[in-house]
Structure formats: C-alpha cells, structure tokens
Write a protein that holds these residues in place. Structure first.
Motif, PDB file in Angstrom:
ATOM      1  N   PRO A 188       0.803  -1.229   0.000  1.00 42.86           N
ATOM      2  CA  PRO A 188       0.000   0.000   0.000  1.00 42.86           C
ATOM      3  C   PRO A 188       0.832   1.272   0.000  1.00 42.86           C
ATOM      4  N   ALA A 189       2.158   1.156   0.058  1.00 39.55           N
ATOM      5  CA  ALA A 189       2.990   2.358  -0.066  1.00 39.55           C
ATOM      6  C   ALA A 189       2.790   3.011  -1.427  1.00 39.55           C
ATOM      7  N   PHE A 190       2.385   2.226  -2.418  1.00 42.00           N
ATOM      8  CA  PHE A 190       1.974   2.766  -3.713  1.00 42.00           C
ATOM      9  C   PHE A 190       0.520   2.357  -3.897  1.00 42.00           C
TER      10      PHE A 190
ATOM     11  N   LEU B  67      -6.700  -0.341   3.542  1.00 40.44           N
ATOM     12  CA  LEU B  67      -8.164  -0.333   3.543  1.00 40.44           C
ATOM     13  C   LEU B  67      -8.692   0.461   2.351  1.00 40.44           C
ATOM     14  N   GLY B  68      -7.972   1.523   1.979  1.00 43.34           N
ATOM     15  CA  GLY B  68      -8.350   2.274   0.789  1.00 43.34           C
ATOM     16  C   GLY B  68      -8.228   1.430  -0.474  1.00 43.34           C
ATOM     17  N   ASP B  69      -7.144   0.672  -0.575  1.00 43.59           N
ATOM     18  CA  ASP B  69      -6.969  -0.212  -1.732  1.00 43.59           C
ATOM     19  C   ASP B  69      -8.101  -1.227  -1.821  1.00 43.59           C
TER      20      ASP B  69
ATOM     21  N   ALA C  87     -13.106   4.522  -0.317  1.00 45.69           N
ATOM     22  CA  ALA C  87     -11.686   4.530  -0.677  1.00 45.69           C
ATOM     23  C   ALA C  87     -11.115   5.931  -0.559  1.00 45.69           C
ATOM     24  N   ALA C  88     -11.838   6.927  -1.060  1.00 46.22           N
ATOM     25  CA  ALA C  88     -11.364   8.306  -0.972  1.00 46.22           C
ATOM     26  C   ALA C  88     -11.161   8.723   0.474  1.00 46.22           C
ATOM     27  N   GLY C  89     -12.082   8.319   1.351  1.00 47.25           N
ATOM     28  CA  GLY C  89     -11.957   8.664   2.768  1.00 47.25           C
ATOM     29  C   GLY C  89     -10.734   8.037   3.409  1.00 47.25           C
ATOM     30  N   TYR C  90     -10.490   6.768   3.097  1.00 47.02           N
ATOM     31  CA  TYR C  90      -9.314   6.100   3.674  1.00 47.02           C
ATOM     32  C   TYR C  90      -8.020   6.749   3.167  1.00 47.02           C
TER      33      TYR C  90
ATOM     34  N   LEU D  91      -2.875  11.503  -2.230  1.00 43.87           N
ATOM     35  CA  LEU D  91      -3.785  12.516  -2.778  1.00 43.87           C
ATOM     36  C   LEU D  91      -4.219  12.155  -4.196  1.00 43.87           C
ATOM     37  N   VAL D  92      -3.318  11.607  -4.989  1.00 44.21           N
ATOM     38  CA  VAL D  92      -3.694  11.188  -6.343  1.00 44.21           C
ATOM     39  C   VAL D  92      -4.700  10.038  -6.268  1.00 44.21           C
ATOM     40  N   ALA D  93      -4.459   9.093  -5.363  1.00 40.53           N
ATOM     41  CA  ALA D  93      -5.406   7.992  -5.190  1.00 40.53           C
ATOM     42  C   ALA D  93      -6.763   8.523  -4.738  1.00 40.53           C
ATOM     43  N   GLU D  94      -6.735   9.489  -3.830  1.00 38.72           N
ATOM     44  CA  GLU D  94      -7.991  10.092  -3.382  1.00 38.72           C
ATOM     45  C   GLU D  94      -8.690  10.793  -4.542  1.00 38.72           C
TER      46      GLU D  94
END
Length: 564
Positions: free
Chosen positions: A86-88, A439-441, A452-455, A476-479
């Motif tokens: 999850p680091a990426f 958890l976002g992933d 996902a955006a919230g995590y 931030l990009v993932a969000e």
C-alpha cells in the motif's frame, strides 16, 4: 546475528523456514543438484524446478544456486515473496497488474515506489540491461519461487494471476538476456507446462527428489560436526531414522522409508536441538514419547501462527489435521472442504500445506500428513485457543494483512487492518498510515469509491503529520481518482491540484496524475504530464499506454478524423 550465534541457536537446522544465503555453510547434501540447476539456469531462457511439497526447492535456489551464480559474478535479481504494498496505492495506476508491480518491487527495491510502478516487466528489463566487455547483453538471472501460489485454487482473481504469468513469459520471449527460473510443486507441473508450451521459448525442467537416507545422514553428520558435536554420527543416524519415512509425496502409494523429506528433517531437527540445548543428553531421546512431546510443543507454536494469520481458533487447523491423520491411517486422503459452522477455509489449508504439515494429491482434492510421525503428537495436543494475535512472537498485522490481500482474501486483510488500527497501544504513525491505505486499496478494488477516498485522505493526513510529503502526494492522487469516480468532481480536482504541487522526482506518480487528469477531461494537460513521466524513467508502460489512448480519443473526436 553472527554466524556463531546462529549455529548456537539452532545448530545446522533451520526449522520451518528454508535455507538462505546466510545458511550456506549448513546447506549440505545437494552439491550435484546445485550444479545441475546452475547449469540449466545458465543455458536456457526458462528453467522449471519442480518437486513435491517439502523437498527443498526454495533452499536449493537460495542457499545453493544463487550463491553459486553470484560467486562467479552473475547478476541475480533479488528474490522474495510477492506482496502487494500500500505504499503505492492501487488507485494510482490501476491498469498495471498488481503482481507485476509486486515483482518489480522485489527486483529493484531502491526504485519502489517512485520509479518501478507503472512499468511492465519487459520495459523494466530493457531499461536495466547491461553489456559485457564485448558489447554483448549480460545475462540477468531471475526467479519466481512457489509458482503454485498463482496456479492453485484460491480467492485471488484467476485472470489477474494468469495475466501476470503471461506477462512474465512474454518477457522471457522478448528479452534474450533474461534467464528465468520458476519453482513449482509437482502437483501443479502439468498446468504450468500448458502455459509454457504456448510459448516459443527455449526451456528445460529440473526435477528435485528427496534426500536418500545415506545422503541425509552424511549431511546432518557434517552439519553437527561443524558445531563441535562429538557424537555427530550417532545423533545423525538416530535423527534420520526418525525422519526416514518423511518423503512428502502426492502419490499415497509411494513406498516409505526409502528417502528423507528435507522439510520434516529440518522441522524435527530444530525442535530436538532446542529441546536438548544446554544438556548433555543426545540429540534424539531414547524414548519415543519424549520425541512426541518435543514435536507436540513445536506443533502448538505452528498452529498458533496459522490461527493468528487467519483469525480463527487454533482448534480449527488442529481438528482438521487430526481428521487428515485419521483418514491417512485408513489409507485414504482427507478432502479439504469447508463445512457448515466450521471456520476452515482454503487459506488455512494452504497455510498448513505451505508449512509442510500436509501434502495434496495430484488434483488437490485430498490431503495426507507429510509425515506419519506427526499423528501421535497431533493426538496428544490439548485444546487451546488462538485466533487473537499474541503479544509476542513477532506477529506483524501489516505483514499478515498484505499477505492476505495478495492471496485474494480481502475480508481477512481488512479484518487484520481494522484490528491493528483499533489495538492499544496504537500502531506507529507509518504503520498506521499503511494500514489505512490498505483499507483504501480494498475499498477501491470492490468499487466503493467514497470509502476509498476517505481512507486515502485519512492516510494522507497521517503521513502529513510525520512530514512524509512524497507519500502524501501518492495518497492525494489515489484520493482524487476515487473522488472523480464517485462524482465528487470539485473535491477530486482539489486533491489532484494539491498533489501536483508536491510532485518532484516521482515519474511513476506523474503517470498516475496524467491518468487522473484524463479522467477529469483535461486531455492536453494529461499529455504534458505523461511526456514528463516517460522522460523521468518511471511509469513508462502505463504512461505510454495512456498517451496512446488520449491521442486516439482526440483524433477520433476531430472533424476530419485527426488528419490535417
């Protein structure tokens, strides 16, 4: 730990793990097998090393072939277990196969997560090629261990696993400098052959058999003698006598006693060594009951590990192992099936198989104990709990969650992450942010974009608090992608703008930003960012693919079809 301390701790026995480079001195009895594997690996683009469960394939690679190649100056890419990281965050470049990204993180850890993600295996090898003094490509040796994890029935989506293997074999076809070694259990060899046979690639197979009793006795004798034992030959003979019918086999009719399974030999030897440490008693007690008592203690530890990893009571694997032992006593295998009201899952069964306690038949429909000597200790085990990770023992919930995610056990991965986040004392800030990103992933993969955006936003705040600006940018990009996919355009563009203002030397992240800009309808801006990503040497494949899609879309939208 120094070599002397290692020898004192467990003698020549490594226990449930495989031999590694640091154990090379004690990796004995496999000289000819090592030479054969090195010879095949050097001569062929693809080599398949196969053998039954617990026969020592990983040890032969890590403590035999790899050190032999490095001794002569060959380039051997690092090996390890595939783990999603999850680091990426997965939402940055979702088009890349996650197993490919995990493999490149192993091969080039210094480039993860800034340059490796978003690049295909073939492009990675192309950008990392080297030549010898004559200007010829220098061979690069790589290994994918335990390929059966990608072939056997599991919760992980089969198309994703097969696409990864397809990408890996494509790299073998297109990169003449690559020398790839795959290890696989014989049970899955035919399935792997079907994939390989579709390719025009020079390949070879190397079979690994159990040790003969004589070879095992000689190896243990030499190992004990290295530790200063004065009774090495006697102790080795007694130990091999106990392990002599330990050949793990997918064929229940195999005559036992003719060979020695290295995994059980090491498991038993380590347990007896630790039990005898500090006493003047022989390594192997005269009483069979004493041997069973030692094995019972070690089995308790292993079953507790499995229970912790899968968040079940330790009675779950224990009861199933007892059923396997009972079925084996009747001369049949035990089916591995989930039963109503039983927490037994394929993951639990595979964990016991990977620890070399059971072995499957050819189609994986039934199991036997790897060694009949385990039946007595299993019967003697008292009921015990488990299912809640112990305070000690080195249990790492983040590692357990990542492993479960990689296996496709997403609910288990989420349970580990949530349990760890609610624990007291709280995890360290970095670990907390990684658990939250994981958890976002998981939410992104199941299509729950608001969650996902919230995590990801929460993880970004945690990273911000400890001053890790690069990690904040990725989150931030993932969000931003998830906000846009959830219909929250304004919030998505805000997160993306914040990320763009932080990006410096992170070409893989630039590829992700380009994709999100395109998603937001800003094709020209996306093209500018993607060009920069390819110049930076990271995210090459995804950046090039996305650029081509944008240009095709813009060309199709032009009145003259893009000509003019």
């Amino acid at each position: 730990m120094t070599r002397a301390a290692i020898v004192h701790a467990h003698g020549p026995f490594v226990g449930t793990r495989s031999f590694g480079a640091r154990d090379r001195r004690h990796f004995l009895g496999r000289r000819s097998e090592t030479e054969e594997l090195v010879r095949s690996w050097s001569r062929h683009r693809l080599t398949v090393l196969h053998g039954d469960n617990g026969v020592g394939k990983t040890s032969l690679v890590d403590a035999g072939a790899v050190p032999a190649l490095t001794d002569r100056g060959s380039t051997v890419l690092p090996r390890g277990e595939l783990r999603f990281d999850p680091a990426f965050p997965a939402a940055i470049l979702p088009g890349q196969n996650p197993y490919s990204r995990a493999l490149l993180a192993l091969w080039s850890p210094a480039e993860f997560p800034t340059h490796g993600p978003g690049t295909s295996i073939t492009d990675y090898l192309r950008t990392h090629e080297s030549t010898d003094r004559q200007g010829l490509p220098r061979p690069v040796f790589a290994v994918l261990d335990q390929t059966e994890l990608l072939l056997r029935r599991s919760c992980a989506p089969e198309p994703v696993r097969r696409d990864f293997l397809d990408e890996l074999l494509t790299a073998v076809e297109h990169r003449p400098d690559l020398r790839l070694l795959l290890t696989v259990r014989t049970q899955h060899l035919d399935e792997l052959r079907r994939l390989v046979d579709k390719r025009e690639v020079d390949h070879a197979e190397v079979a690994l058999a159990p040790l003969t009793a004589d070879t095992a006795a000689e190896a243990v004798t030499r190992g004990l003698a290295l530790g200063g034992s004065r009774t090495a030959a006697r102790d080795a003979a007694a130990l091999v006598g106990l392990a002599g019918d330990a050949a793990p086999s997918s064929d229940p009719s195999r005559v036992r006693g003719a060979s020695v399974g290295p995994a059980f030999l090491q498991f038993l030897g380590r347990a007896l060594w630790e039990a005898a440490e500090g006493s003047r008693a022989p390594l192997v007690p005269d009483s069979g009951a004493d041997v069973d008592r030692v094995l019972t203690g070690r089995l308790t530890e292993v079953l507790a590990e499995v229970a912790d990893e899968h968040l079940v009571s330790a009675r779950v694997p224990l009861d199933w192992l007892r059923a396997v032992a009972a079925a084996g006593a009747r001369g049949v295998g035990r089916p591995a099936r989930e039963e109503p009201g039983n927490a037994l899952t394929p993951g639990v069964v595979h964990a016991l198989e990977d620890r070399h306690l059971v072995t499957a038949n050819r189609d994986g429909s039934a199991y036997l104990l790897c060694h009949p000597g385990l039946a007595g200790p299993l019967a003697a085990l008292s009921p015990f709990g488990g299912g809640r990770p112990s305070d000690g023992g080195g249990f790492d919930p983040l590692t357990a969650a990542r492993a479960a995610h990689t296996r496709g056990e997403t609910e288990l991965a989420a349970a580990h992450a949530r349990r760890a986040l609610a624990a007291r004392p709280a995890p360290a800030p970095r670990e907390r942010a990684l658990l939250t990103a994981l958890l976002g992933d998981l939410a992104f993969e199941r299509g729950d974009h608001p969650a996902a955006a919230g995590y990801y936003a929460d993880a970004a705040r945690q990273r911000e608090a400890v001053g890790d600006g690069a990690a904040v940018s990725r989150l931030l990009v993932a969000e931003a992608r998830n906000r846009l996919m959830a219909g929250e355009r304004s919030a998505g563009l805000t997160a993306l703008a914040a990320a763009e203002g932080r990006v410096h030397h992170d070409p893989s992240l630039r590829a992700g930003i380009g994709q999100v800009l395109w998603l937001a309808g800003q094709g020209n801006s996306a093209l500018d960012v993607l060009e920069g990503a390819m110049v930076g040497g990271g995210g090459i494949t995804e950046a090039r693919r996305t650029r081509g899609q944008i240009r095709a879309e813009q060309g199709a939208a032009a009145p003259d079809g893009g000509r003019g």
